[in-house]
Design a protein around this motif. Structure first.
Motif, short mmCIF file in Angstrom:
data_model
loop_
_atom_site.label_atom_id
_atom_site.label_comp_id
_atom_site.label_asym_id
_atom_site.label_seq_id
_atom_site.Cartn_x
_atom_site.Cartn_y
_atom_site.Cartn_z
N PRO A 77 -28.95 -0.83 -58.62
CA PRO A 77 -28.38 -0.03 -57.53
C PRO A 77 -26.86 0.08 -57.56
CG PRO A 77 -30.12 -1.44 -56.70
CD PRO A 77 -29.90 -1.84 -58.12
N ALA A 78 -26.16 -0.94 -58.05
CA ALA A 78 -24.70 -0.86 -58.12
C ALA A 78 -24.25 0.22 -59.10
CB ALA A 78 -24.12 -2.21 -58.53
N LEU A 79 -24.98 0.38 -60.19
CA LEU A 79 -24.67 1.46 -61.14
C LEU A 79 -25.01 2.82 -60.57
CD1 LEU A 79 -25.58 0.29 -64.77
CD2 LEU A 79 -23.42 1.31 -63.99
N VAL A 80 -26.06 2.89 -59.77
CA VAL A 80 -26.39 4.13 -59.08
C VAL A 80 -25.22 4.53 -58.18
CG1 VAL A 80 -27.93 5.24 -57.41
CG2 VAL A 80 -28.87 3.70 -59.15
N ILE A 81 -24.69 3.57 -57.45
CA ILE A 81 -23.56 3.84 -56.56
C ILE A 81 -22.38 4.38 -57.35
CG2 ILE A 81 -21.78 2.72 -55.14
CD1 ILE A 81 -24.02 0.86 -54.10
N ALA A 120 -31.74 4.97 -49.58
CA ALA A 120 -30.50 5.31 -48.87
C ALA A 120 -29.24 4.89 -49.61
CB ALA A 120 -30.50 4.66 -47.49
N VAL A 121 -29.36 4.26 -50.77
CA VAL A 121 -28.18 3.67 -51.41
C VAL A 121 -27.13 4.71 -51.81
CG1 VAL A 121 -28.99 3.69 -53.81
CG2 VAL A 121 -27.48 1.85 -53.02
N GLY A 122 -27.54 5.96 -51.99
CA GLY A 122 -26.60 6.98 -52.41
C GLY A 122 -25.70 7.50 -51.31
N ILE A 123 -26.07 7.32 -50.06
CA ILE A 123 -25.27 7.90 -48.97
C ILE A 123 -23.87 7.29 -48.92
CG2 ILE A 123 -25.11 8.18 -46.47
CD1 ILE A 123 -28.13 8.60 -46.44
N PRO A 124 -23.73 5.95 -48.91
CA PRO A 124 -22.36 5.42 -48.96
C PRO A 124 -21.64 5.76 -50.27
CG PRO A 124 -23.98 3.67 -49.21
CD PRO A 124 -24.74 4.88 -48.78
N ALA A 174 -16.12 -3.04 -51.64
CA ALA A 174 -16.39 -4.41 -52.06
C ALA A 174 -17.54 -5.02 -51.27
CB ALA A 174 -15.12 -5.26 -51.90
N LEU A 175 -17.56 -4.80 -49.95
CA LEU A 175 -18.67 -5.30 -49.14
C LEU A 175 -19.98 -4.66 -49.56
CD1 LEU A 175 -19.85 -6.91 -46.77
CD2 LEU A 175 -19.26 -4.98 -45.29
N LEU A 176 -19.93 -3.36 -49.81
CA LEU A 176 -21.13 -2.65 -50.23
C LEU A 176 -21.69 -3.24 -51.53
CD1 LEU A 176 -23.10 -0.20 -50.06
CD2 LEU A 176 -21.38 1.11 -51.34
N LEU A 177 -20.84 -3.38 -52.54
CA LEU A 177 -21.31 -3.86 -53.83
C LEU A 177 -21.71 -5.33 -53.77
CD1 LEU A 177 -18.80 -2.06 -56.23
CD2 LEU A 177 -21.21 -1.50 -55.80
N GLU A 178 -20.97 -6.13 -53.01
CA GLU A 178 -21.35 -7.53 -52.85
C GLU A 178 -22.74 -7.65 -52.25
OE1 GLU A 178 -20.40 -10.83 -49.54
OE2 GLU A 178 -18.59 -10.06 -50.55
N THR A 179 -23.01 -6.86 -51.20
CA THR A 179 -24.30 -6.93 -50.51
C THR A 179 -25.42 -6.41 -51.40
OG1 THR A 179 -23.10 -6.55 -48.45
CG2 THR A 179 -25.49 -6.39 -48.37
N LEU A 185 -27.99 -5.30 -45.56
CA LEU A 185 -27.84 -4.27 -46.59
C LEU A 185 -27.53 -2.91 -45.97
CD1 LEU A 185 -28.12 -3.53 -49.64
CD2 LEU A 185 -30.54 -3.04 -49.16
N ARG A 186 -28.33 -2.53 -44.99
CA ARG A 186 -28.12 -1.23 -44.36
C ARG A 186 -26.81 -1.19 -43.57
NH1 ARG A 186 -32.90 1.53 -44.14
NH2 ARG A 186 -31.64 3.33 -43.55
N LEU A 187 -26.41 -2.36 -43.03
CA LEU A 187 -25.13 -2.45 -42.34
C LEU A 187 -23.98 -2.14 -43.32
CD1 LEU A 187 -23.45 -3.14 -39.83
CD2 LEU A 187 -23.55 -5.55 -40.54
N ALA A 188 -24.09 -2.65 -44.54
CA ALA A 188 -23.06 -2.37 -45.54
C ALA A 188 -23.01 -0.88 -45.86
CB ALA A 188 -23.33 -3.17 -46.81
N TYR A 189 -24.16 -0.21 -45.88
CA TYR A 189 -24.19 1.24 -46.12
C TYR A 189 -23.48 1.98 -44.99
CZ TYR A 189 -28.08 0.39 -49.46
OH TYR A 189 -28.87 -0.02 -50.50
N VAL A 190 -23.82 1.61 -43.76
CA VAL A 190 -23.22 2.27 -42.60
C VAL A 190 -21.71 2.03 -42.57
CG1 VAL A 190 -23.08 2.23 -40.08
CG2 VAL A 190 -25.32 2.19 -41.20
N HIS A 191 -21.31 0.80 -42.80
CA HIS A 191 -19.89 0.45 -42.77
C HIS A 191 -19.11 1.24 -43.81
CE1 HIS A 191 -16.31 -1.99 -42.31
NE2 HIS A 191 -16.31 -2.23 -43.60
#
Length: 386
Positions: free
Chosen positions: A77-81, A242-246, A289-294, A315-321
C-alpha cells in the motif's frame, strides 16, 4: 510558456528511475510530464482522453493491486500511495481516475479465479464503478436481476467492466449487500458530471436496468474473505479500497506548493510567504509521515493476524488527517498567490477546486470521522466498513 502554464513545474524535472524504484512507480514518474501537459485537455473534456487512459493502462497503472497470479503488481500500500501521489501532482483528475480504476481492481482477489482471470488477465483492462449499495438485486436462479443507478462513476468512459454495490433481495426481503460486475455493454452512462472540482474525472452516473449477473461475478468485502491468501489482501479491505484518497490529496497539495514557488523570486522576498511555505512543507510532510507510518505498521501487523478494530480506526484516521491537512496546505498556497490565482490559466485555482472535491468523498467525510472517534472512545458503532 505563460507564468501559469500547468506544465511549468513538471516538464523541467527529469523522470529518472532510481535503482530501487519499482517499475510501475518509474512509469508514473516517466508519464507525469505528459499527464501535466494534457491538463487543459482533461479539464475541458471533463474526462480522461481515451488515448491517455490507454497509455496509463499499458504502463500497468490500473494493475497496482491486482494479484501477481493474474498478471498484476500486488504492490505494498505504501507504493500505491507514492504512485498515485506522483500522478496527482501532475494532474488531480488523472490521479483520481487511476486511483478508482486501480483500487477497484483489488476485487480480483475476492472473485472466483476463472472470473478474475477473465477480467484482469487482460493486461490493459480498466475497471471502475461504485461500491455504495445503491442498486437492487433480486435473487434468481444462477444469479441476480439487477436495477440501479450510481453517482460518481469516475473514469467509467474508459472502463471495460464496472462494479456496482447492491442490496440483495429475495421475494422483496433484503438479504445483505454485495458488489457485482457488469460488462460495459450492460451499463448506461449519464453525463451528469458538471462539477466544481476534479472536473476531468468523468464521474458520471451509471445505470443498469433488469440486467442478469451470474453469481460468480459477485463478492462481498464485508462478509467474505479474499480467495487469494497473500499479505496484501489481509490488509483491511476498506483500508485498501480507500488508500488512494489521501495519496491524491497529498499530490495535489504538493503541486500547490510547486506552483506558489514557481511564481518567481519576488514572491520569495515576502516574509509572510516564507513563513507560510515553511509551515506548509512541515504540515504536508508530517501528514505524509503519519500516513506511511500507519500504513506500514498495519501491513506488517496484518501479515500475521487480523487487524484489530483499533488498528482499522487508526488507519482510516491517518487517511482523513492526510486529506484534511493537504486541503489546509492548498488553501494557504492559494491565499498567498493573490489575484493571479483566480484565473482559469492558473493551476492554483484548479488545485483549490480539486482538493475540495476530494475532501467531500464519503471515505474521508464527517460520518467516517464520527465513527473513528466512536471507536477511539470505546463507544459501540457499526464498524463493518471501517
Amino acid at each position: 510558456m505563460s507564468p501559469y502554464d500547468p506544465r511549468m513545474t513538471l516538464l523541467s524535472r527529469a523522470a529518472t528511475k532510481m535503482p530501487t524504484e519499482h517499475p510501475v512507480l518509474a512509469a508514473a514518474h516517466r508519464l507525469a510530464p505528459r499527464v501535466a501537459s494534457l491538463s487543459a485537455e482533461v479539464e475541458s473534456a471533463r474526462r480522461l482522453p481515451a488515448a491517455l487512459a490507454h497509455e496509463l493502462a499499458g504502463a500497468g497503472l490500473f494493475h497496482l493491486v491486482v494479484p501477481e497470479r493474474f498478471g498484476g503488481f500486488e504492490l505494498h500500500p505504501a507504493l500505491v500511495i507514492e504512485t498515485l501521489e506522483t500522478l496527482s501532482r501532475a494532474d488531480g483528475s488523472v490521479g483520481w481516475c487511476v486511483m478508482i480504476g486501480s483500487l477497484t481492481a483489488m476485487c480480483a482477489a475476492w472473485l472466483p479465479e476463472p472470473v478474475a482471470r477473465a477480467i484482469y488477465g487482460v493486461p490493459d483492462v480498466i475497471t471502475g464503478g461504485v461500491a455504495a449499495p445503491l442498486g437492487r438485486a433480486e435473487l434468481v436462479e444462477g444469479g441476480y436481476r439487477v436495477t440501479g443507478r450510481w453517482a460518481w462513476a469516475s473514469g467509467a468512459q474508459n472502463c471495460r467492466w464496472l462494479t456496482g454495490g447492491v442490496v440483495i433481495t429475495q421475494d422483496g426481503t433484503p438479504q445483505g449487500t454485495r458488489v457485482l460486475y457488469f460488462p460495459i455493454e450492460d451499463v448506461t452512462l449519464h453525463d451528469t458530471w458538471q462539477a466544481s472540482g476534479l472536473r476531468g474525472t468523468g464521474s458520471v452516473d451509471m445505470e443498469v436496468r433488469d440486467v442478469f449477473v451470474p453469481t460468480e461475478r459477485s463478492l462481498s468485502l464485508v462478509t467474505e474473505r479474499p480467495r487469494v491468501d497473500r499479505p496484501l489482501y489481509r490488509y483491511p479491505a476498506y483500508g485498501l479500497l480507500a488508500v488512494g484518497i489521501p495519496a491524491v490529496a497529498l499530490g495535489i497539495a504538493r503541486r500547490a506548493i510547486d506552483e506558489l514557488t514557481a511564481l518567481g523570486p519576488a514572491m520569495a522576498t515576502r516574509p509572510a510567504v516564507r513563513e507560510a511555505v515553511a509551515e506548509a512543507e512541515a504540515t504536508l510532510r508530517a501528514a505524509r509521515a503519519l500516513l506511511l507510518e500507519t500504513v506500514h505498521a498495519t501491513f506488517e501487523s496484518t501479515t500475521h493476524q487480523e487487524a484489530t478494530l483499533r488498528q482499522r480506526a487508526e488507519l482510516r484516521l491517518a487517511y482523513v488527517h492526510a486529506t484534511r491537512d493537504a486541503a489546509r496546505v492548498v488553501d494557504r498556497m492559494y491565499e498567498l498567490a493573490g489575484d493571479s490565482a483566480v484565473y482559469n490559466a492558473s493551476p492554483m485555482q484548479r488545485c483549490l477546486r480539486d482538493i475540495h472535491a476530494v475532501t467531500q468523498h464519503a471515505m474521508v467525510g464527517q460520518p467516517l470521522r464520527e465513527l473513528i472517534g466512536a471507536v477511539l472512545l470505546g463507544v459501540d458503532a457499526n464498524t463493518a466498513t471501517l
